[in-house]
Design a protein around this motif. Structure first.
Motif, PDB file in Angstrom:
ATOM      1  N   THR A  41      17.095  66.126  -5.119  1.00  0.00           N
ATOM      2  CA  THR A  41      16.845  65.350  -6.958  1.00  0.00           C
ATOM      3  C   THR A  41      17.729  66.937  -7.042  1.00  0.00           C
ATOM      4  O   THR A  41      19.119  66.335  -7.757  1.00  0.00           O
ATOM      5  N   TYR A  42      18.160  68.076  -6.737  1.00  0.00           N
ATOM      6  CA  TYR A  42      18.318  69.207  -7.569  1.00  0.00           C
ATOM      7  C   TYR A  42      19.997  68.679  -6.630  1.00  0.00           C
ATOM      8  O   TYR A  42      21.480  68.745  -7.429  1.00  0.00           O
ATOM      9  N   VAL A  43      20.597  68.784  -5.266  1.00  0.00           N
ATOM     10  CA  VAL A  43      21.718  68.565  -4.746  1.00  0.00           C
ATOM     11  C   VAL A  43      22.767  67.593  -5.464  1.00  0.00           C
ATOM     12  O   VAL A  43      23.538  67.814  -5.675  1.00  0.00           O
ATOM     13  N   ARG A  44      21.542  66.344  -5.196  1.00  0.00           N
ATOM     14  CA  ARG A  44      22.067  65.187  -5.908  1.00  0.00           C
ATOM     15  C   ARG A  44      22.440  65.255  -7.310  1.00  0.00           C
ATOM     16  O   ARG A  44      24.147  65.244  -8.178  1.00  0.00           O
ATOM     17  N   ARG A  45      21.637  66.532  -8.100  1.00  0.00           N
ATOM     18  CA  ARG A  45      22.720  66.305  -9.341  1.00  0.00           C
ATOM     19  C   ARG A  45      24.023  67.217  -9.873  1.00  0.00           C
ATOM     20  O   ARG A  45      24.319  66.604 -10.402  1.00  0.00           O
ATOM     21  N   ARG A  46      23.372  68.405  -8.926  1.00  0.00           N
ATOM     22  CA  ARG A  46      24.947  68.986  -8.982  1.00  0.00           C
ATOM     23  C   ARG A  46      26.224  68.166  -8.640  1.00  0.00           C
ATOM     24  O   ARG A  46      27.233  68.619  -9.460  1.00  0.00           O
ATOM     25  N   ARG A  47      25.678  67.345  -6.846  1.00  0.00           N
ATOM     26  CA  ARG A  47      26.921  66.694  -6.881  1.00  0.00           C
ATOM     27  C   ARG A  47      27.412  66.052  -8.470  1.00  0.00           C
ATOM     28  O   ARG A  47      28.761  65.345  -8.639  1.00  0.00           O
ATOM     29  N   ALA A  48      26.492  65.843  -9.029  1.00  0.00           N
ATOM     30  CA  ALA A  48      26.964  64.241  -9.975  1.00  0.00           C
ATOM     31  C   ALA A  48      28.223  64.684 -11.207  1.00  0.00           C
ATOM     32  O   ALA A  48      27.941  64.286 -11.888  1.00  0.00           O
ATOM     33  N   SER A  49      27.084  66.449 -11.528  1.00  0.00           N
ATOM     34  CA  SER A  49      27.759  67.201 -12.414  1.00  0.00           C
ATOM     35  C   SER A  49      29.132  67.692 -12.727  1.00  0.00           C
ATOM     36  O   SER A  49      30.018  67.704 -11.881  1.00  0.00           O
ATOM     37  N   TRP A  50      29.384  67.497 -14.134  1.00  0.00           N
ATOM     38  CA  TRP A  50      30.948  67.914 -14.075  1.00  0.00           C
ATOM     39  C   TRP A  50      31.200  69.453 -13.667  1.00  0.00           C
ATOM     40  O   TRP A  50      32.313  69.735 -12.910  1.00  0.00           O
ATOM     41  N   LEU A  51      29.899  70.000 -13.195  1.00  0.00           N
ATOM     42  CA  LEU A  51      30.171  71.019 -12.677  1.00  0.00           C
ATOM     43  C   LEU A  51      31.207  71.665 -11.027  1.00  0.00           C
ATOM     44  O   LEU A  51      31.778  71.952 -11.232  1.00  0.00           O
ATOM     45  N   ASP A  52      30.363  70.111 -10.373  1.00  0.00           N
ATOM     46  CA  ASP A  52      31.020  70.306  -9.316  1.00  0.00           C
ATOM     47  C   ASP A  52      32.351  69.544  -9.403  1.00  0.00           C
ATOM     48  O   ASP A  52      33.397  69.750  -8.826  1.00  0.00           O
ATOM     49  N   LYS A  53      32.578  68.086 -10.200  1.00  0.00           N
ATOM     50  CA  LYS A  53      33.787  67.920 -10.478  1.00  0.00           C
ATOM     51  C   LYS A  53      35.006  69.147 -10.512  1.00  0.00           C
ATOM     52  O   LYS A  53      36.166  69.429  -9.773  1.00  0.00           O
ATOM     53  N   GLU A  54      34.724  70.185 -11.494  1.00  0.00           N
ATOM     54  CA  GLU A  54      35.954  71.184 -12.279  1.00  0.00           C
ATOM     55  C   GLU A  54      35.529  71.801 -10.844  1.00  0.00           C
ATOM     56  O   GLU A  54      36.990  72.436 -10.407  1.00  0.00           O
ATOM     57  N   ALA A  55      34.667  72.162 -10.174  1.00  0.00           N
ATOM     58  CA  ALA A  55      34.610  73.415  -9.257  1.00  0.00           C
ATOM     59  C   ALA A  55      35.915  72.936  -7.728  1.00  0.00           C
ATOM     60  O   ALA A  55      36.037  73.615  -6.955  1.00  0.00           O
ATOM     61  N   ARG A  56      35.643  71.206  -7.640  1.00  0.00           N
ATOM     62  CA  ARG A  56      36.569  71.144  -6.912  1.00  0.00           C
ATOM     63  C   ARG A  56      38.148  70.923  -7.481  1.00  0.00           C
ATOM     64  O   ARG A  56      38.737  71.317  -6.579  1.00  0.00           O
ATOM     65  N   VAL A  57      38.324  70.818  -8.112  1.00  0.00           N
ATOM     66  CA  VAL A  57      39.586  70.589  -8.982  1.00  0.00           C
ATOM     67  C   VAL A  57      39.928  72.660  -8.380  1.00  0.00           C
ATOM     68  O   VAL A  57      41.452  72.216  -8.496  1.00  0.00           O
ATOM     69  N   ALA A  58      38.917  73.851  -9.003  1.00  0.00           N
ATOM     70  CA  ALA A  58      39.285  74.323  -8.529  1.00  0.00           C
ATOM     71  C   ALA A  58      39.234  74.789  -8.050  1.00  0.00           C
ATOM     72  O   ALA A  58      39.731  76.101  -7.367  1.00  0.00           O
ATOM     73  N   GLU A  59      38.967  74.166  -6.366  1.00  0.00           N
ATOM     74  CA  GLU A  59      38.986  75.151  -4.926  1.00  0.00           C
ATOM     75  C   GLU A  59      39.391  76.202  -4.669  1.00  0.00           C
ATOM     76  O   GLU A  59      39.180  76.296  -3.881  1.00  0.00           O
ATOM     77  N   ARG A  60      41.105  75.157  -5.035  1.00  0.00           N
ATOM     78  CA  ARG A  60      42.020  76.185  -3.919  1.00  0.00           C
ATOM     79  C   ARG A  60      43.053  76.552  -4.698  1.00  0.00           C
ATOM     80  O   ARG A  60      44.119  76.970  -4.958  1.00  0.00           O
ATOM     81  N   ALA A  61      42.539  76.964  -6.403  1.00  0.00           N
ATOM     82  CA  ALA A  61      43.858  76.741  -7.354  1.00  0.00           C
ATOM     83  C   ALA A  61      44.414  78.365  -7.131  1.00  0.00           C
ATOM     84  O   ALA A  61      45.494  78.727  -7.234  1.00  0.00           O
ATOM     85  N   ARG A  62      43.192  79.065  -6.095  1.00  0.00           N
ATOM     86  CA  ARG A  62      43.721  80.473  -6.520  1.00  0.00           C
ATOM     87  C   ARG A  62      44.391  81.019  -5.538  1.00  0.00           C
ATOM     88  O   ARG A  62      44.869  82.244  -5.438  1.00  0.00           O
ATOM     89  N   ASP A  63      44.288  80.312  -4.175  1.00  0.00           N
ATOM     90  CA  ASP A  63      44.744  80.404  -3.213  1.00  0.00           C
ATOM     91  C   ASP A  63      46.305  81.049  -3.101  1.00  0.00           C
ATOM     92  O   ASP A  63      46.608  81.953  -2.125  1.00  0.00           O
ATOM     93  N   GLY A  64      47.079  80.742  -3.807  1.00  0.00           N
ATOM     94  CA  GLY A  64      48.976  81.082  -4.048  1.00  0.00           C
ATOM     95  C   GLY A  64      48.221  82.667  -4.082  1.00  0.00           C
ATOM     96  O   GLY A  64      50.090  83.208  -4.261  1.00  0.00           O
ATOM     97  N   PHE A  65      47.655  83.289  -4.832  1.00  0.00           N
ATOM     98  CA  PHE A  65      47.694  84.702  -4.673  1.00  0.00           C
ATOM     99  C   PHE A  65      47.391  85.427  -3.694  1.00  0.00           C
ATOM    100  O   PHE A  65      47.732  86.647  -3.558  1.00  0.00           O
ATOM    101  N   GLN A  66      47.713  85.315  -2.729  1.00  0.00           N
ATOM    102  CA  GLN A  66      47.361  85.171  -1.873  1.00  0.00           C
ATOM    103  C   GLN A  66      48.454  85.837  -1.276  1.00  0.00           C
ATOM    104  O   GLN A  66      49.357  87.015   0.029  1.00  0.00           O
ATOM    105  N   ARG A  67      49.839  84.706  -1.674  1.00  0.00           N
ATOM    106  CA  ARG A  67      51.411  85.379  -1.271  1.00  0.00           C
ATOM    107  C   ARG A  67      51.610  86.237  -2.187  1.00  0.00           C
ATOM    108  O   ARG A  67      52.946  85.937  -1.915  1.00  0.00           O
TER     109      ARG A  67
END
Lengths: 266, 610, 342
Positions: free
Chosen positions: B405-431
């Motif tokens: 129920t809950y995890v399924r809803r999260r995976r289907a939500s805009w929140l998760d989609k946008e989190a995937r876009v953001a997932e690696r967005a800040r990695d470059g700052f380590q450099r």
């Protein structure tokens, strides 16, 4: 002789004493409802004392009569209701200190009179000796007068119930002392100063039990009548407190001590 | 606690830990769902038959409105819950009117900028930019909050609590820290509340009350990024494979009454980059009635052991671009919090037998869009919908059911989609800063398909101070500074910043006040007299060998100070519970924990404006 | 025309306290300021009330009233209220001015209720604004300064001690009338006053100096250790040597470290500030505190303020103190005690 009591505690709300306040025309406090509020500090002590007494006297009951904006009262109840058992009687009205003490006493008197089953033989009326808002130290005496209580005590730090049911009371007087009086028994009004009890700890079970009554009481809360009392406010302002401070740095403690000693002896 | 104590137990149906935006979203949605239109309860309590479902939320802080955030949000989830939301009903709230992204030059000359930025500063000055700032002509879509809201989180939480409590269906209790989960096998069976009436070490004092065990069929963990329960669950159940929580920031803000005559309109939103250090992003939001929230974020990837947010914030507000609006203003309130910036990669196990995770501690903050409050709210609302579904179907709160129920809803939500876009967005700052900015843009514009590869480094591993200042401060002078600061019992960071060229703060007693005075504004930090210290240095000898002691430098409230014996000393009365000390502790115990133990405790900042 | 009753009570020894003389002066000023001139009546309650009233001959009062007798010798609500009510009715007062002592503060609001009067307390100034009497007082624990007027009469005013100059009694003819209140039912017996022993007396309202100890005294000092015992002895030594009054912040009063009271001689009676007292002293010295607002509130009525604090930029430096010494209070107080000894 073990007596049980019906302790009616009157308390308002006050902006958290550490908030920065600013008056606006009305008069009122700017953003009063946005400021965090607390149960008026001295009234809170009265409530703790009431709970302590009630706990030691089986069969006793604490009533909390509170006059404040309903939404704010609801929020503050969440910080109070875990501490001690009480029945709330809520009056929906302003928390402003700019109300008139006599009018507030009248409104409270109506609310207290509405409590069913109060027995003068067991009845104690508690409150704070002053509010943190109006700071008048007058409401409780006027309320007690309205309710026909002529044994009144102000700035109480301790109450001891004696074997025979009489009440020994310690009231603050000038110079850091206490006047000790012995009252035959209820009904009596005690307006509390700080008392000697620490704030009770939170007990979730008390909270659960209280909430069954608190929310309905808030829903039942009647609006208080106008409380202005005909006061004409001519000036309501923050005090100017800026001084030209001389900051003495890098002076040796001996030197500072000498300067202070001379200043003290001036 | 050395002696086992007898604890009371209380049974409820759902216990919720922490009243932040996630729990607020949860309780608002759940509260509506468990009450019928006529006010009658929809579900009976399994734990106490005959009474309505018992839902309780415990909040650590002294009131429900003591939250800290610089909130500008698209408020999609919040508006979904409150379709008729009128910002005018919420103190300090305003619709977003204008958004700007501004690059701030370094007017001081002390900022550690790569040569490219220094060159850019020079070029911009030659081009005649005003107020040492360049307003970017374009705001990337992923950053934009148009149609959004600007909020004081404290005021918003206060407003929501009124809506939630008025239903009478749920209870929210402040001043009640939750210290640990009750774990039975693989199941979370509830929580344990903090002991009350103890001395600083946790030993019983005069009015000792052992923390109660609150048993519940479902424990909802929304205790924020440094919450004790979330961390305990991670320790017990582990993070999912490849997931880790290694990116953090401390956000610090001032609430400022703008000077009379300031013409900035409510709803003005300014994001800044470039100053006081390139790694430190900033914000300036204008609330109604001439009040502004101004703050900075000091991230864990800021490769400096001198992470002193308060002094950086003071330099930030004095930047000419901001100071032109702020000069003559008055500090009303001040606050700080930790942000978990690992995003989806820091996502824990979202649900298990008897528990579910929501909010920032569930990895919901989006570091690309710079948004966390609305996301947190959404996680709470999704969990509430799921809980209602399970209640309707009479199913238990098992791992399988919550995942379905809950995890399924999260995976289907805009929140998760946008989190995937953001997932690696800040990695470059380590450099480095520039690579980081490029990486963020790359991820933002390609929907997360492209990103700069990471160079992973734990948040707590900062460079040694000597190394960081190599070539700038001679070793002998550094030693002398260390000795002097130690002798005077003050932290090294102020001295180092001054030595590095940051000018002295021109205290004016209104807006530029000492850190200690800031602690007393808009309320104050306070802890009850008989409570345990929630920050403990487990092995003091490890602190003695820790050269950087970043916990001292990062402490938002000056609650952790250098101690003569080597280990820092902790002053509970000043702690704002931001938790930055925890993720900046550079020492690990033999058991593999941070040597600085950060527990859930009483007290904290007493302001509702942050 | 106002009929102004200045309502006084005697002290245990039959004298009139300083607050009473201040009320006399305030009443004279109010009578002068009243449009058409106020009619002044004086009433005294307590042991030796008649003799005390006789000292008011030069006050200019048209009547001098007194209530005495054993029942009225002590401070007790029922008897005090009966006496004050009787005097107010006898005087037909439109305005009652009384010193804000603990005795009158307890009794007079209830008396106002009996008289169907309005009451204001903690009055710090009286003035005339457009022909109307106005009073000044503080709201929100000395944080908001208010001037107000009322049309309603009677109006009972309790005056803050130290806010008005004292009237120096002058000779004059004194014909004192006795007033006999309706005797109230007395259910309370006053047993006496408990005061701290003279050598432990640290609250001295009439002392020229207020010494305020902040929470810094009990905190860890530069060596990482608290030095509470030394702090206690330095503070008590100083208070004894300087014969000053001791105040403290709420946080210090509330503190209890490791299960024991930190500075055992401090009680809530010492607390100065928002939830404590706001004493009046010509000078004040603050140590080891931080200039936080509660202190400042408590300091509102301290004329000349100095502070010793380690932080040069603290709030005291920003217009709250006249002099701020940036120094370790432990070191300064050690030397200061030695100097006061000599």
């Amino acid at each position: 002789m073990s007596v049980s009591y019906q302790i009616v505690v009157c308390a308002g709300l006050a902006p958290d004493p550490l908030q920065t306040l600013e008056p606006v025309p009305g008069p009122a406090l700017k953003n009063e409802l946005a400021l965090p509020a607390v149960l008026d500090p001295w009234a809170a002590h009265a409530l703790y004392e009431a709970a302590h007494l009630a706990k030691s006297r089986p069969g006793s009951k604490v009533y909390l009569v509170a006059l404040a904006p309903k939404a704010k009262l609801q929020q503050v109840m969440m910080t109070v209701a875990q501490k001690l058992p009480f029945e709330l009687i809520a009056l929906d009205g302003p928390m402003s200190g700019f109300a008139d003490a006599a009018e507030v006493a009248a409104a409270l008197s109506a609310a207290v009179s509405g409590i069913a089953g109060l027995d003068r033989e067991r009845w104690l009326l508690f409150g704070g000796w002053e509010s943190a808002t109006r700071g008048a130290g007058a409401t409780m005496q006027m309320l007690a007068e309205r309710l026909g209580i002529i044994d009144q005590f102000l700035a109480v730090d301790e109450l001891r119930v004696e074997e025979d049911g009489s009440l020994r009371v310690w009231e603050r007087v000038e110079g850091g002392g206490h006047q000790v009086s012995l009252c035959e028994g209820p009904p009596a009004m005690l307006a509390w100063a700080t008392g000697r009890l620490p704030e009770p700890v939170n007990n979730p079970q008390i909270g659960m039990a209280n909430m069954r009554g608190v929310m309905p009481a808030l829903q039942r809360a009647r609006p208080a009548p106008p409380l202005g009392g005909g006061i004409e406010y001519r000036k309501v302002a923050l005090p100017a407190q800026q001084r030209q401070t001389r900051v003495v740095k890098d002076a040796a403690p001996e030197e500072i001590a000498r300067e202070l000693a001379a200043w003290i002896r001036e | 606690m050395s002696e086992p104590v007898e604890r009371q137990t209380m049974d409820v149906d759902i216990v919720c830990v922490g009243f932040g935006p996630a729990s607020a979203g949860f309780l608002t949605t759940l509260g509506r769902g468990i009450v019928q239109d006529d006010g009658a309860p929809r579900f009976e309590s399994p734990s106490a038959p005959g009474v309505p479902l018992q839902v309780i939320c415990y909040e650590r802080a002294d009131d429900v409105g003591f939250a800290v955030s610089g909130v500008v949000t698209r408020a999609r989830a919040i508006r979904e819950t409150f379709p008729d939301l009128n910002p005018a009903e919420i103190p300090m709230a305003a619709p977003v009117r204008e958004e700007k992204l501004v690059y701030l030059l370094d007017p001081v000359g002390a900022s550690r900028r790569p040569w490219v930025l220094r060159a850019a500063d020079r070029a911009l000055r030659l081009a005649g930019v005003r107020d040492e700032a360049f307003e970017l002509p374009y705001l990337p879509e992923f950053l934009a909050k148009r149609d959004g809201l600007l909020l004081s989180l404290g005021q918003f939480q206060q407003w929501v609590s009124q809506q939630v409590l008025a239903t009478g269906a749920v209870q929210v209790w402040p001043c009640t820290p939750v210290v640990e989960p009750l774990i039975e096998g693989e199941r979370v069976a509830g929580v344990r509340l903090a002991d009350q009436g103890t001395d600083a070490k946790g030993n019983p004092a005069e009015v000792f009350l052992p923390g109660m065990d609150v048993r519940a069929a479902l424990t909802v963990v929304g205790d924020g990024p440094v919450g004790a329960i979330g961390r305990a669950l991670d320790e017990r159940f582990g993070l999912p494979a490849e997931h880790q929580r290694d990116e953090w920031a401390v956000g610090m803000k001032m609430v400022i009454e703008l000077p009379a005559g300031c013409e900035l309109e409510a709803g003005t939103v300014i994001h800044t980059i470039g100053f006081p250090e390139p790694e430190i992003f900033g914000f300036f939001y204008v609330h109604p009635e001439r009040v502004a929230s101004v703050g900075i974020f000091v991230p864990s990837w800021f490769d400096s052991p001198v992470r002193t947010a308060y002094r950086y914030l003071q330099h930030y507000v004095q930047h000419p671009y901001l100071w032109r609006h702020l000069a003559g203003g008055t500090l009303r309130s001040w606050g700080a919090k930790s942000l978990l910036e690992s995003g989806r990669r820091g996502e824990p196990r979202l649900a298990g037998d008897g528990y579910a995770r929501i909010g920032e501690s569930s990895g919901s903050t989006n570091v690309l869009t710079g948004s966390g409050v609305d996301e947190a709210w959404h996680t709470g609302a999704l969990l509430a919908e799921s809980v209602l579904e399970l209640l309707r179907e009479g199913k238990p709160f098992s791992k399988e059911n919550l995942e379905a129920t809950y995890v399924r809803r999260r995976r289907a939500s805009w929140l998760d989609k946008e989190a995937r876009v953001a997932e690696r967005a800040r990695d470059g700052f380590q450099r480095g800063f520039l690579t980081g900015m490029f990486g963020m843009a790359l991820a933002g514009f390609t929907g997360g398909r492209l990103a700069i590869p990471a160079r992973r480094r734990p948040s707590w591993k900062t460079r040694p101070i000597e190394e960081y200042y190599a070539g700038r401060i001679p070793r002998a002078e550094m030693e002398a500074l260390r000795r002097q600061c130690a002798a005077e019992g003050r932290p090294l960071h102020d001295a180092l910043m001054t030595r590095a060229g940051w000018p002295a703060i021109p205290y004016d007693g209104r807006l530029l006040v000492t850190h200690q005075d800031a602690l007393l504004l808009g309320g104050k930090v306070q802890a009850p007299p008989s409570a345990f210290d929630h920050v403990v240095f487990l092995y003091p000898h490890l602190c003695e060998t820790c050269g950087a002691q970043v916990c001292v430098e990062i402490c938002s409230g000056e609650a952790i100070r250098p101690g003569d014996a080597g280990a820092p000393v902790f002053d509970r009365d000043k702690c704002v519970h931001c938790g930055a000390c925890f993720w900046n502790c550079g020492q690990r115990t033999p058991e593999g924990r941070t040597n600085l133990q950060f527990r859930a405790g009483f007290g904290g900042l007493h302001s509702s404006e942050n | 025309m106002e009929t102004i009753l200045v309502l006084l009570h005697t002290e245990a020894d039959g004298s009139l306290g300083r607050n009473a003389w201040e009320a006399c002066q305030a009443a004279r000023a109010a009578a002068e300021a009243s449009s058409g001139g106020g009619r002044l009546v004086a009433g005294v309650v307590g042991a030796g009330a008649r003799a005390a009233a006789e000292r008011l001959g030069g006050l200019g009062a048209q009547r001098l009233l007194a209530v005495e007798g054993e029942a009225y010798a002590v401070s007790r609500y029922a008897t005090d209220a009966a006496a004050a009510e009787a005097l107010a009715r006898a005087a037909q007062a439109t305005l009652v001015l009384a010193p804000g002592t603990s005795r009158w503060s307890r009794a007079l609001p209830g008396v106002a209720q009996r008289l169907n009067a309005k009451v204001d307390t903690h009055v710090t100034a009286l003035s005339c604004d457009g022909g109307a009497l106005t009073i000044s007082r503080w709201y929100y624990r000395q944080r908001i300064d208010v001037t107000l007027a009322r049309q309603a009469r009677p109006w009972v005013l309790l005056l803050d001690g130290g806010a008005f100059p004292a009237w120096a009694p002058t000779d004059g003819q004194a014909q004192v009338e006795s007033v006999a209140p309706s005797p109230p039912a007395v259910r309370t017996r006053v047993e006496g006053i408990e005061s701290p022993a003279a050598d432990r007396q640290t609250i001295r309202p009439d002392a020229p100096l207020l010494f305020v100890a902040g929470a810094g005294w009990t905190k860890k000092q530069r060596d990482g250790q608290p030095h509470v015992e030394e702090a206690a002895s330095l503070i008590l030594d100083f208070v004894t040597r300087a014969q000053c009054s001791l105040g403290s912040s709420k946080s210090l009063v509330d503190l209890s470290g490791e299960g024991q009271a930190v500075l055992p001689f401090l009680t809530h009676l010492h607390q100065v500030g928002q939830t404590g007292s706001t004493p009046r002293h010509p000078k004040g010295l603050a140590t080891c505190c931080h200039g936080e607002e509660p202190h400042v509130v408590g300091w509102r009525f301290i004329a000349d303020r100095r502070a010793v604090n380690l932080d040069a930029n603290c709030g005291w430096a920003r217009g709250k103190a006249d002099v701020l010494y940036v120094a370790d209070a432990f070191a300064v107080m050690r030397h200061l005690n030695a100097l006061l000894d000599g």
